[in-house]
Design an enzyme around this catalytic site. Sequence first.
Site, short mmCIF file in Angstrom:
data_model
loop_
_atom_site.label_atom_id
_atom_site.label_comp_id
_atom_site.label_asym_id
_atom_site.label_seq_id
_atom_site.Cartn_x
_atom_site.Cartn_y
_atom_site.Cartn_z
N GLU A 173 7.56 -21.94 8.17
CA GLU A 173 7.85 -21.09 9.33
C GLU A 173 8.90 -21.72 10.25
O GLU A 173 9.47 -21.03 11.10
CB GLU A 173 6.59 -20.80 10.11
CG GLU A 173 6.00 -21.95 10.90
CD GLU A 173 4.86 -21.49 11.81
OE1 GLU A 173 4.94 -21.79 13.01
OE2 GLU A 173 3.94 -20.83 11.32
N GLU A 185 0.80 -1.22 0.00
CA GLU A 185 0.00 0.00 0.00
C GLU A 185 0.84 1.27 0.00
O GLU A 185 0.30 2.36 -0.20
CB GLU A 185 -0.93 -0.01 1.22
CG GLU A 185 -2.03 -1.06 1.10
CD GLU A 185 -2.91 -1.16 2.33
OE1 GLU A 185 -2.48 -0.71 3.40
OE2 GLU A 185 -4.02 -1.69 2.21
#
EC number: 4.2.1.126
Length: 306
Positions: free
Chosen positions: A119, A88
């Site tokens: 992970e 953004e």
Amino acid sequence: MNHVRQEIGALVTESSNLRYPDLAAMSTTELVTAMNGEDALVPQAIERQIPVITAIVDEVAARMSRGGRLIYVGAGTPGRMGILDASECPPTFGTDPSLVVGVIAGGRAAVNQAVENAEDSQEGGAADMAALELTENDSVIGLAASGRTPYVIAAINAAKARGAYTVGFACNNNSPLGAAADTALEIELGPEFLTGSTRLKSGTCQKLVLNMISTLAMVRLGKTYKNVMVDLRATNAKLHARSERTLMQLTDCDAATATAALAAADGHVKTALLAIVTGLPAEQASALLAENGGFLPAAITAASNA
């Protein structure tokens, strides 16, 4: 696996919320009210960490002013939050996509679906940081609600070894991630509404804090003017209309003047604004901005003193 089970079991983010022992037994109104009440706890918890967040913003902005990048790294939901915030920044602040970067365990495929074992990969965390060729001007924020994700801790260790500024952002206190980083940002929120679902309060907390860090760093870098986005470039109808309205509000010009100034400035609001305020041609306004590091007030002052 025994030690992992014990480690996870001790985390506040994994504990059961005793206020809501049976969600299915609650009415929908009760469920909505309860979730809203839990979410309301997030800003209060963030408020207690304002001094730490302030220091992070100042350090990130200082390094970015020297040419550094802001890099988020996480697995699962935290990784997606980092990618969301990074994606953004270009439309909001007119930044190059390489300036704010989101890195997620398992790569881009992990944005839409879980990538098994990603992970847990310390090698992956180190390799993803190596690929970025970090410098001492970069800032790397590691995100993990648990504060124990091996991929993220390894990434922070690798970034720190390259001289980058590192932040360990967790939702549990005294986390291994916080201990690994230069700055520990630990915001404990209590048990999740749905046990262990850290996309809820923890994810909301991560979103709010990343909003602060990126937005306020951009303010410090001169990407705003007053309280307005002025470094964006009008690339669609909505942005063009917003840009014209911004110019009209800030300079009290008419629509025709705003439209012409934007066209001459190739849609760049800040350049168009400086051109209107100073009367300079767009090309000279752009050059003056560059001479003043993109800071519009400084460029206006320089023009008035010329």
